[in-house]
Design a protein around this motif. Structure first.
Motif, PDB file in Angstrom:
ATOM      1  N   PRO A  44       7.483  31.997  20.479  1.00 32.56           N
ATOM      2  CA  PRO A  44       6.263  31.868  19.678  1.00 32.56           C
ATOM      3  C   PRO A  44       5.454  30.599  19.953  1.00 32.56           C
ATOM      4  N   PHE A  45       5.284  30.238  21.219  1.00 36.11           N
ATOM      5  CA  PHE A  45       4.588  29.000  21.564  1.00 36.11           C
ATOM      6  C   PHE A  45       3.463  29.275  22.543  1.00 36.11           C
ATOM      7  N   CYS A  46       2.330  28.584  22.344  1.00 36.61           N
ATOM      8  CA  CYS A  46       1.166  28.734  23.220  1.00 36.61           C
ATOM      9  C   CYS A  46       0.525  27.375  23.481  1.00 36.61           C
ATOM     10  N   GLN A  47      -0.235  27.319  24.574  1.00 34.18           N
ATOM     11  CA  GLN A  47      -1.006  26.112  24.866  1.00 34.18           C
ATOM     12  C   GLN A  47      -2.155  25.971  23.878  1.00 34.18           C
ATOM     13  N   ALA A  48      -2.820  27.098  23.579  1.00 32.32           N
ATOM     14  CA  ALA A  48      -3.926  27.125  22.624  1.00 32.32           C
ATOM     15  C   ALA A  48      -3.934  28.483  21.946  1.00 32.32           C
ATOM     16  N   TYR A  52      -9.070  35.488  19.063  1.00 30.83           N
ATOM     17  CA  TYR A  52      -8.802  36.795  18.462  1.00 30.83           C
ATOM     18  C   TYR A  52      -7.348  36.945  18.014  1.00 30.83           C
ATOM     19  N   CYS A  53      -6.506  35.944  18.299  1.00 32.79           N
ATOM     20  CA  CYS A  53      -5.062  36.109  18.120  1.00 32.79           C
ATOM     21  C   CYS A  53      -4.643  36.017  16.656  1.00 32.79           C
ATOM     22  N   ASN A  54      -3.916  37.027  16.193  1.00 31.63           N
ATOM     23  CA  ASN A  54      -3.284  36.956  14.873  1.00 31.63           C
ATOM     24  C   ASN A  54      -1.793  37.266  15.006  1.00 31.63           C
ATOM     25  N   LEU A  55      -1.243  36.909  16.167  1.00 26.34           N
ATOM     26  CA  LEU A  55       0.184  37.092  16.400  1.00 26.34           C
ATOM     27  C   LEU A  55       0.957  35.867  15.940  1.00 26.34           C
ATOM     28  N   PHE A  56       2.266  36.011  15.872  1.00 25.82           N
ATOM     29  CA  PHE A  56       3.123  34.924  15.426  1.00 25.82           C
ATOM     30  C   PHE A  56       3.291  33.930  16.573  1.00 25.82           C
ATOM     31  N   SER A  57       2.508  32.845  16.543  1.00 21.87           N
ATOM     32  CA  SER A  57       2.618  31.820  17.577  1.00 21.87           C
ATOM     33  C   SER A  57       2.015  30.513  17.069  1.00 21.87           C
ATOM     34  N   VAL A  58       2.470  29.412  17.651  1.00 14.61           N
ATOM     35  CA  VAL A  58       1.962  28.093  17.284  1.00 14.61           C
ATOM     36  C   VAL A  58       1.684  27.299  18.552  1.00 14.61           C
ATOM     37  N   THR A  59       0.829  26.302  18.405  1.00 19.23           N
ATOM     38  CA  THR A  59       0.488  25.425  19.526  1.00 19.23           C
ATOM     39  C   THR A  59       0.982  24.005  19.239  1.00 19.23           C
ATOM     40  N   GLY A  60       0.938  23.165  20.274  1.00 14.11           N
ATOM     41  CA  GLY A  60       1.214  21.743  20.089  1.00 14.11           C
ATOM     42  C   GLY A  60       2.666  21.369  19.894  1.00 14.11           C
ATOM     43  N   GLN A  64      10.999  18.878  22.902  1.00 12.86           N
ATOM     44  CA  GLN A  64      12.129  18.716  21.987  1.00 12.86           C
ATOM     45  C   GLN A  64      12.101  19.774  20.869  1.00 12.86           C
ATOM     46  N   GLU A  65      10.897  20.071  20.354  1.00 11.82           N
ATOM     47  CA  GLU A  65      10.787  21.070  19.294  1.00 11.82           C
ATOM     48  C   GLU A  65      11.120  22.476  19.827  1.00 11.82           C
ATOM     49  N   ILE A  66      10.725  22.753  21.058  1.00  8.44           N
ATOM     50  CA  ILE A  66      11.071  24.041  21.655  1.00  8.44           C
ATOM     51  C   ILE A  66      12.574  24.117  21.913  1.00  8.44           C
ATOM     52  N   ARG A 316      -1.171  28.663  11.270  1.00  7.67           N
ATOM     53  CA  ARG A 316      -0.240  27.669  11.805  1.00  7.67           C
ATOM     54  C   ARG A 316       0.773  27.258  10.734  1.00  7.67           C
ATOM     55  N   LYS A 317       0.290  27.055   9.508  1.00  3.61           N
ATOM     56  CA  LYS A 317       1.165  26.642   8.408  1.00  3.61           C
ATOM     57  C   LYS A 317       2.258  27.687   8.168  1.00  3.61           C
ATOM     58  N   ASP A 318       1.848  28.963   8.100  1.00  2.00           N
ATOM     59  CA  ASP A 318       2.816  30.042   7.871  1.00  2.00           C
ATOM     60  C   ASP A 318       3.857  30.097   8.984  1.00  2.00           C
ATOM     61  N   CYS A 319       3.374  30.041  10.217  1.00  2.00           N
ATOM     62  CA  CYS A 319       4.280  30.169  11.356  1.00  2.00           C
ATOM     63  C   CYS A 319       5.262  29.002  11.428  1.00  2.00           C
ATOM     64  N   LEU A 320       4.776  27.808  11.183  1.00  2.00           N
ATOM     65  CA  LEU A 320       5.673  26.639  11.222  1.00  2.00           C
ATOM     66  C   LEU A 320       6.723  26.725  10.119  1.00  2.00           C
ATOM     67  N   GLU A 321       6.327  27.220   8.964  1.00  2.00           N
ATOM     68  CA  GLU A 321       7.291  27.376   7.861  1.00  2.00           C
ATOM     69  C   GLU A 321       8.379  28.375   8.237  1.00  2.00           C
ATOM     70  N   GLU A 322       7.983  29.488   8.844  1.00  2.00           N
ATOM     71  CA  GLU A 322       8.966  30.492   9.245  1.00  2.00           C
ATOM     72  C   GLU A 322       9.859  29.983  10.372  1.00  2.00           C
ATOM     73  N   LEU A 323       9.296  29.210  11.283  1.00  2.00           N
ATOM     74  CA  LEU A 323      10.105  28.617  12.344  1.00  2.00           C
ATOM     75  C   LEU A 323      11.163  27.684  11.765  1.00  2.00           C
ATOM     76  N   GLN A 324      10.765  26.904  10.756  1.00  2.00           N
ATOM     77  CA  GLN A 324      11.721  26.003  10.124  1.00  2.00           C
ATOM     78  C   GLN A 324      12.827  26.779   9.414  1.00  2.00           C
ATOM     79  N   LYS A 325      12.452  27.858   8.742  1.00  2.00           N
ATOM     80  CA  LYS A 325      13.452  28.701   8.086  1.00  2.00           C
ATOM     81  C   LYS A 325      14.412  29.303   9.101  1.00  2.00           C
ATOM     82  N   PHE A 326      13.865  29.734  10.234  1.00  4.53           N
ATOM     83  CA  PHE A 326      14.703  30.316  11.282  1.00  4.53           C
ATOM     84  C   PHE A 326      15.720  29.289  11.779  1.00  4.53           C
ATOM     85  N   GLN A 327      15.264  28.091  12.019  1.00  2.00           N
ATOM     86  CA  GLN A 327      16.153  27.051  12.545  1.00  2.00           C
ATOM     87  C   GLN A 327      17.189  26.605  11.514  1.00  2.00           C
TER      88      GLN A 327
END
Length: 450
Positions: A44-48, A52-60, A64-66, A316-327
């Motif tokens: 779920p990671f992208c450069q930008a 049009y994207c509404n998929l589950f992904s985050v940038t930046g 180390q985070e990946i 971005r907020k939603d996706c980061l929250e779910e990523l944290q829950k996953f980890q």
């Protein structure tokens, strides 16, 4: 009539999923017994973030985070190994999507492949499918994919026009896209697919065909043409609210010209979106009942009547929250979000998954599976036959008894498909739309009248 209501790539949509409790993956693991299973890994990671994207992904995200995300995937794999080992589960295809999977470093990609092969059983000669983008398509990473035995590479070009790429907020240039394709083609992967978008504000039929002509100079095995959709959470939503206008009539005209052009150039049209070189055989595989296991955060699993995934997030907020829950997850076998399909919904899923792609839907097979007659269960299909959207396939004896989209019907797939959504699922989707609009200060979209 707006031909573009919804892209029915699966059914039901994730917005119809709800919290679940008391369900364990162990109860459903037997559905992945033996050979021929499908595996998906979400990166779920992208450069930008594309406009049009509404998929589950985050940038930046940093390296180390990946790495922390891959740590989570490895913990998940360890638990899945223990769950599926008794059933001798063997995966015949492995798809890696995103996001942009090749945003991972070469070392991270190597680790990803090694982890999956260490914990799960992949069939000899398995299919390995992965997505990429022009900026992430490098010689080092393609060499790694070649060594891993990648069988299909899908690259998101979207346009060879810099103006159109800027409109979409793509972070690559037309020049970089050409360079990436030249490099990709030099590796001679078994299948290369190129993705393009039409209906971009300011795009003309001439500019679209110019991009497609350039695409064909690379002799891709497949092309996918996607109409531009702008849904809740996408960056271009704000532009639409500020006056950006999408023109369905112009978009449909572009589709018609593009599909005619590709067919004239030797590409067979297998669905509204998919165009395949004529020298590639058409393979038919029954779908709608098949089971598939997803790894990571953002992908979804299909195990019979049980579909499950991470709660649908766009911002971005939603996706980061779910990523944290996953980890932070301790028990990956506990299923907490998804849907259990009724027999009626299984029928609808089967019809939708077959009807929108050639050769179509076998009425005999439908009767064998469900014990009822297709046209009695779905009288709407009779109306589509009368209107010239569907026909009885006559291509060959093997195709007899199939209901297939006509050329007209195929172009209207995103209008016809949504009409097969049940009222119960439609209500859940509409509830999500209203809730999402209120929560994030977007104007709630009025439900489409089908």
């Amino acid at each position: 009539m707006n031909p573009y209501l919804q892209y029915m790539y699966s059914y039901p949509h994730k917005t119809a999923y709800r919290p679940l409790s008391g369900i364990s993956l162990r109860e459903y693991a037997c559905l992945l017994s033996g050979r021929g299973q499908s595996l998906y890994l979400h990166v779920p990671f992208c450069q930008a973030k594309c406009g049009y994207c509404n998929l589950f992904s985050v940038t930046g995200q940093s390296i180390q985070e990946i790495d922390l995300y891959l740590d989570g995937v490895e913990r998940q794999l360890k638990q899945y190994q223990e769950v599926f080992s008794p059933y001798q589960t063997e995966f015949s295809d492995f798809t890696i999507g995103g996001g942009t999977p090749l945003i991972l470093t070469a070392q991270q990609l190597y680790r990803m492949f090694s982890m999956v092969e260490s914990y799960l059983n992949l069939s000899p000669g398995r299919e390995l499918i992965i997505e990429t983008a022009p900026n992430q398509t490098t010689r080092e990473k393609l060499e790694l994919l070649k060594e891993a035995g990648a069988t299909r590479i899908s690259i998101g070009i979207q346009s060879f026009s810099d103006r159109e790429l800027r409109q979409l907020n793509r972070c690559h240039s037309a020049k970089r896209a050409r360079e990436a394709m030249e490099l990709l083609c030099s590796f001679h992967f078994p299948c290369i697919n190129m993705d393009f978008i039409y209906g971009i504000p300011g795009q003309t039929t001439t500019s679209l065909l110019s991009s497609l002509k350039k695409a064909l100079s690379f002799e891709p095995d497949e092309l996918f043409l996607y109409p531009l959709y702008i849904k809740h959470g996408a960056r271009l939503t704000k532009a639409v609210q500020d006056g950006l206008v999408l023109n369905p009539e112009s978009t449909f005209s572009q589709y018609q010209e593009a599909s005619r052009f590709l067919r004239s150039e030797g590409y067979r049209q297998d669905s509204m979106r998919r165009f395949v070189r004529q020298d590639q055989p058409r393979t038919f595989s029954e779908c709608g009942f098949g089971s598939s296991l997803a790894l990571g955060c953002g992908g979804r699993s299909y195990l019979g009547k049980l579909h499950f995934c991470t709660p649908y997030g766009i911002t971005r907020k939603d996706c980061l929250e779910e990523l944290q829950k996953f980890q932070n997850t301790l028990d990956f076998t506990s299923i907490t979000h998804g849907i259990l399909l009724s027999d009626e919904e299984l029928k609808r899923r089967y019809v939708i998954r077959h009807l929108l792609i050639l050769p179509g839907l076998s009425q005999l097979r439908y009767h064998q599976l469900f014990g009822s007659q297709l046209l009695e269960d779905f009288p709407l299909l009779d109306e589509w036959i009368e209107k010239g959207f569907l026909e009885q396939a006559k291509e060959s004896p093997k195709a007899r008894g199939f209901l297939s989209l006509t050329e007209t019907g195929m172009g209207l797939s995103d209008y016809l498909g949504p009409q097969l959504i049940s009222s119960e699922i439609l209500k859940k989707m509409e509830e999500w739309e209203v809730f999402y609009g209120q929560t994030y200060d977007f104007i709630p979209r009025e439900p489409e009248k089908l």
